[in-house]
Design a protein around this motif. Sequence first.
Motif, PDB file in Angstrom:
ATOM      1  N   LEU A 177       8.035 -11.922   6.658  1.00 55.31           N
ATOM      2  CA  LEU A 177       7.587 -10.772   5.656  1.00 55.31           C
ATOM      3  C   LEU A 177       8.323 -10.721   4.305  1.00 55.31           C
ATOM      4  O   LEU A 177       9.503 -10.384   4.243  1.00 55.31           O
ATOM      5  N   VAL A 178       7.732 -10.878   3.172  1.00 54.15           N
ATOM      6  CA  VAL A 178       8.481 -10.810   1.915  1.00 54.15           C
ATOM      7  C   VAL A 178       8.172  -9.321   1.309  1.00 54.15           C
ATOM      8  O   VAL A 178       7.043  -8.960   1.178  1.00 54.15           O
ATOM      9  N   GLU A 179       9.201  -8.527   1.044  1.00 51.10           N
ATOM     10  CA  GLU A 179       9.109  -7.402   0.559  1.00 51.10           C
ATOM     11  C   GLU A 179       8.726  -7.351  -0.908  1.00 51.10           C
ATOM     12  O   GLU A 179       9.345  -7.945  -1.781  1.00 51.10           O
ATOM     13  N   PRO A 180       7.659  -6.341  -1.232  1.00 52.87           N
ATOM     14  CA  PRO A 180       7.378  -6.117  -2.483  1.00 52.87           C
ATOM     15  C   PRO A 180       8.144  -5.048  -3.400  1.00 52.87           C
ATOM     16  O   PRO A 180       9.234  -4.426  -2.806  1.00 52.87           O
ATOM     17  N   GLU A 181       7.967  -4.864  -4.441  1.00 48.70           N
ATOM     18  CA  GLU A 181       8.939  -3.976  -5.522  1.00 48.70           C
ATOM     19  C   GLU A 181       7.939  -3.213  -6.268  1.00 48.70           C
ATOM     20  O   GLU A 181       7.304  -4.018  -7.138  1.00 48.70           O
ATOM     21  N   LEU A 182       8.311  -1.789  -6.325  1.00 48.00           N
ATOM     22  CA  LEU A 182       7.245  -0.863  -7.368  1.00 48.00           C
ATOM     23  C   LEU A 182       8.062  -1.172  -8.627  1.00 48.00           C
ATOM     24  O   LEU A 182       9.113  -0.957  -8.870  1.00 48.00           O
ATOM     25  N   VAL A 183       7.216  -1.498  -9.727  1.00 48.35           N
ATOM     26  CA  VAL A 183       7.709  -1.564 -11.179  1.00 48.35           C
ATOM     27  C   VAL A 183       7.082  -0.694 -11.950  1.00 48.35           C
ATOM     28  O   VAL A 183       5.885  -0.697 -12.188  1.00 48.35           O
ATOM     29  N   VAL A 184       7.634   0.538 -12.331  1.00 50.42           N
ATOM     30  CA  VAL A 184       7.172   1.462 -13.024  1.00 50.42           C
ATOM     31  C   VAL A 184       7.003   1.568 -14.493  1.00 50.42           C
ATOM     32  O   VAL A 184       8.340   1.500 -15.282  1.00 50.42           O
ATOM     33  N   ARG A 185       5.923   1.607 -14.919  1.00 54.67           N
ATOM     34  CA  ARG A 185       5.955   1.488 -16.540  1.00 54.67           C
ATOM     35  C   ARG A 185       5.005   2.561 -16.994  1.00 54.67           C
ATOM     36  O   ARG A 185       5.073   3.676 -16.144  1.00 54.67           O
ATOM     37  N   VAL A 240      -6.482  -7.607   3.912  1.00 55.16           N
ATOM     38  CA  VAL A 240      -5.355  -6.989   4.429  1.00 55.16           C
ATOM     39  C   VAL A 240      -4.689  -5.880   3.577  1.00 55.16           C
ATOM     40  O   VAL A 240      -4.294  -4.792   4.258  1.00 55.16           O
ATOM     41  N   ARG A 241      -4.657  -6.052   2.221  1.00 57.17           N
ATOM     42  CA  ARG A 241      -4.330  -5.068   1.357  1.00 57.17           C
ATOM     43  C   ARG A 241      -5.004  -3.668   1.403  1.00 57.17           C
ATOM     44  O   ARG A 241      -4.723  -2.673   1.245  1.00 57.17           O
ATOM     45  N   MET A 242      -6.535  -3.983   1.549  1.00 53.68           N
ATOM     46  CA  MET A 242      -7.460  -2.981   1.508  1.00 53.68           C
ATOM     47  C   MET A 242      -7.163  -2.102   2.639  1.00 53.68           C
ATOM     48  O   MET A 242      -7.260  -0.947   2.687  1.00 53.68           O
ATOM     49  N   GLU A 243      -7.150  -2.723   4.029  1.00 54.12           N
ATOM     50  CA  GLU A 243      -6.989  -2.027   5.110  1.00 54.12           C
ATOM     51  C   GLU A 243      -5.714  -1.233   5.174  1.00 54.12           C
ATOM     52  O   GLU A 243      -5.770  -0.252   5.377  1.00 54.12           O
ATOM     53  N   ALA A 244      -4.497  -1.750   4.589  1.00 49.17           N
ATOM     54  CA  ALA A 244      -3.239  -1.048   4.353  1.00 49.17           C
ATOM     55  C   ALA A 244      -3.591   0.260   3.450  1.00 49.17           C
ATOM     56  O   ALA A 244      -2.889   0.971   3.795  1.00 49.17           O
ATOM     57  N   TRP A 245      -4.257   0.002   2.431  1.00 42.01           N
ATOM     58  CA  TRP A 245      -4.584   1.050   1.561  1.00 42.01           C
ATOM     59  C   TRP A 245      -4.986   1.990   2.178  1.00 42.01           C
ATOM     60  O   TRP A 245      -4.953   3.248   2.070  1.00 42.01           O
ATOM     61  N   TYR A 246      -6.300   1.976   3.236  1.00 44.07           N
ATOM     62  CA  TYR A 246      -6.996   3.008   3.841  1.00 44.07           C
ATOM     63  C   TYR A 246      -6.189   3.522   4.587  1.00 44.07           C
ATOM     64  O   TYR A 246      -6.208   4.840   4.792  1.00 44.07           O
ATOM     65  N   HIS A 247      -5.253   2.917   5.371  1.00 43.07           N
ATOM     66  CA  HIS A 247      -4.409   3.373   6.479  1.00 43.07           C
ATOM     67  C   HIS A 247      -3.268   4.434   5.564  1.00 43.07           C
ATOM     68  O   HIS A 247      -3.119   5.609   6.257  1.00 43.07           O
ATOM     69  N   ARG A 248      -3.068   4.135   4.737  1.00 45.30           N
ATOM     70  CA  ARG A 248      -1.869   4.960   4.017  1.00 45.30           C
ATOM     71  C   ARG A 248      -2.370   6.207   3.401  1.00 45.30           C
ATOM     72  O   ARG A 248      -1.813   7.222   3.394  1.00 45.30           O
ATOM     73  N   VAL A 249      -3.719   5.898   2.747  1.00 43.00           N
ATOM     74  CA  VAL A 249      -4.308   7.063   2.253  1.00 43.00           C
ATOM     75  C   VAL A 249      -4.891   8.220   3.216  1.00 43.00           C
ATOM     76  O   VAL A 249      -4.529   9.349   3.161  1.00 43.00           O
ATOM     77  N   ALA A 286       0.734  -1.266  -0.052  1.00 39.99           N
ATOM     78  CA  ALA A 286       0.085  -0.189   0.107  1.00 39.99           C
ATOM     79  C   ALA A 286       0.866   1.281   0.100  1.00 39.99           C
ATOM     80  O   ALA A 286       0.557   2.406  -0.633  1.00 39.99           O
ATOM     81  N   ARG A 287       1.867   1.276   0.639  1.00 43.39           N
ATOM     82  CA  ARG A 287       2.810   2.371   0.788  1.00 43.39           C
ATOM     83  C   ARG A 287       3.374   2.641  -0.357  1.00 43.39           C
ATOM     84  O   ARG A 287       3.483   3.824  -1.099  1.00 43.39           O
ATOM     85  N   LEU A 288       4.104   1.779  -1.371  1.00 50.70           N
ATOM     86  CA  LEU A 288       4.339   1.728  -2.590  1.00 50.70           C
ATOM     87  C   LEU A 288       3.491   2.588  -3.548  1.00 50.70           C
ATOM     88  O   LEU A 288       3.870   3.386  -4.372  1.00 50.70           O
ATOM     89  N   HIS A 322       3.808   6.398  -4.698  1.00 51.85           N
ATOM     90  CA  HIS A 322       3.926   6.585  -6.094  1.00 51.85           C
ATOM     91  C   HIS A 322       2.943   7.641  -6.607  1.00 51.85           C
ATOM     92  O   HIS A 322       3.367   8.523  -7.325  1.00 51.85           O
ATOM     93  N   LEU A 323       1.729   7.209  -6.516  1.00 51.98           N
ATOM     94  CA  LEU A 323       0.832   8.318  -6.901  1.00 51.98           C
ATOM     95  C   LEU A 323       0.779   9.596  -6.354  1.00 51.98           C
ATOM     96  O   LEU A 323       0.737  10.552  -7.198  1.00 51.98           O
ATOM     97  N   VAL A 324       0.989   9.913  -4.900  1.00 51.87           N
ATOM     98  CA  VAL A 324       1.291  11.157  -4.296  1.00 51.87           C
ATOM     99  C   VAL A 324       2.300  11.829  -5.032  1.00 51.87           C
ATOM    100  O   VAL A 324       2.066  12.965  -5.309  1.00 51.87           O
TER     101      VAL A 324
END
Length: 341
Positions: free
Chosen positions: A322-330, A202-211, A173-175, A179-181
């Motif tokens: 915890l496995v870390e994700p990665e932002l892939v910008v296209r 879990v992803r939805m809750e994390a999204w709300y928290h970050r927003v 969610a943070r990534l 990125h959008l901000v």
Amino acid sequence: MPSDHARPRKPSMQDVAQLADVSVQTVSRVLNDKPNVSEQTRERVQRAIQELDYHRNTAAVALVTQYSKVLGVVDCGMDRTGPYETIRAVHRAAHEAGYFVSFAHSPSLTAASVRSVLDSLLEQAVDGIVFVAPHYEALSVIHDLKVSVPTVVVAPSTRFPHHTVELDNQATARLAVDHLVSLSHRRLVHLAGPLDWVDANVRMEAWYHRVQRASLPVLPTFVGDWTARSGYERGRQIMREVAPTAIFAANDQMALGVLRALAVDGYRVPEDVSVIGFGDVDDAEFYSPPLTTIREDFDEVGRQSIAMLLDLVRGDERSSVLVEPELVVRRSTGPAPMPGA
């Protein structure tokens, strides 16, 4: 007299040793990937194994060592890309660690179904079991099972106490939000996966928290079913009802549907609306436009799952990973449109 149709005798470790002109102990060291064997000797033994088509008797090995060198993997009733890639990664990691894998699929999430496939693995004397369990129902069933071997669950650990390997959804969610901000977006919408899936919640809750932490307006969340069709349908609904400048879809397949919906309704991506997916499927770079996405490292999930399970087999405790994700910008994300443009 013996029958002409008697089954031929299977080659033994002694046969391998004789053909390779080494001791049985040397064959055993090669089979168990032990040190103190020269590369030339190791190659000679491996050639003899291939020539004889020798396979170890895992039951006999288990009697001597108390380990079968077999691990079980239970697929708890899913047919989506993420769980499938997870299973493949666990399978690869087990083989790299020198273990065979016995795979079992539970056709439903009932306790009886999961118990049945579990019993079939235990009858094979597996050393441990990895459960790939994306649903709340599956986690509940696993939690209530009494399992006599070490187990690892690939799922968020938010509800039940298991040894778990999971993607860091807070980081996901943070990534996405950050990125959008950074591109000056303020009206962000999340297209979630089905809410009986733990990751989707879990992803939805994390999204709300970050927003909220970014002091952005909290817009409604829409829910799909992981398919491109649901992404298309929800994408059209999102633009009619909310008209955001950016959409984060909980998987790449739904993001594909969103891209199609935006094109049909005359929106340009990313000039009018930016889109981020999740997963980085093989075809994501060939979407139109190529998809910005959050990459999940399935290979690392597999490696960590097997490493944790083997530690537990040896009697060593391991905390959840915890496995870390990665932002892939296209090209599907860009600066927010100017007001009134």
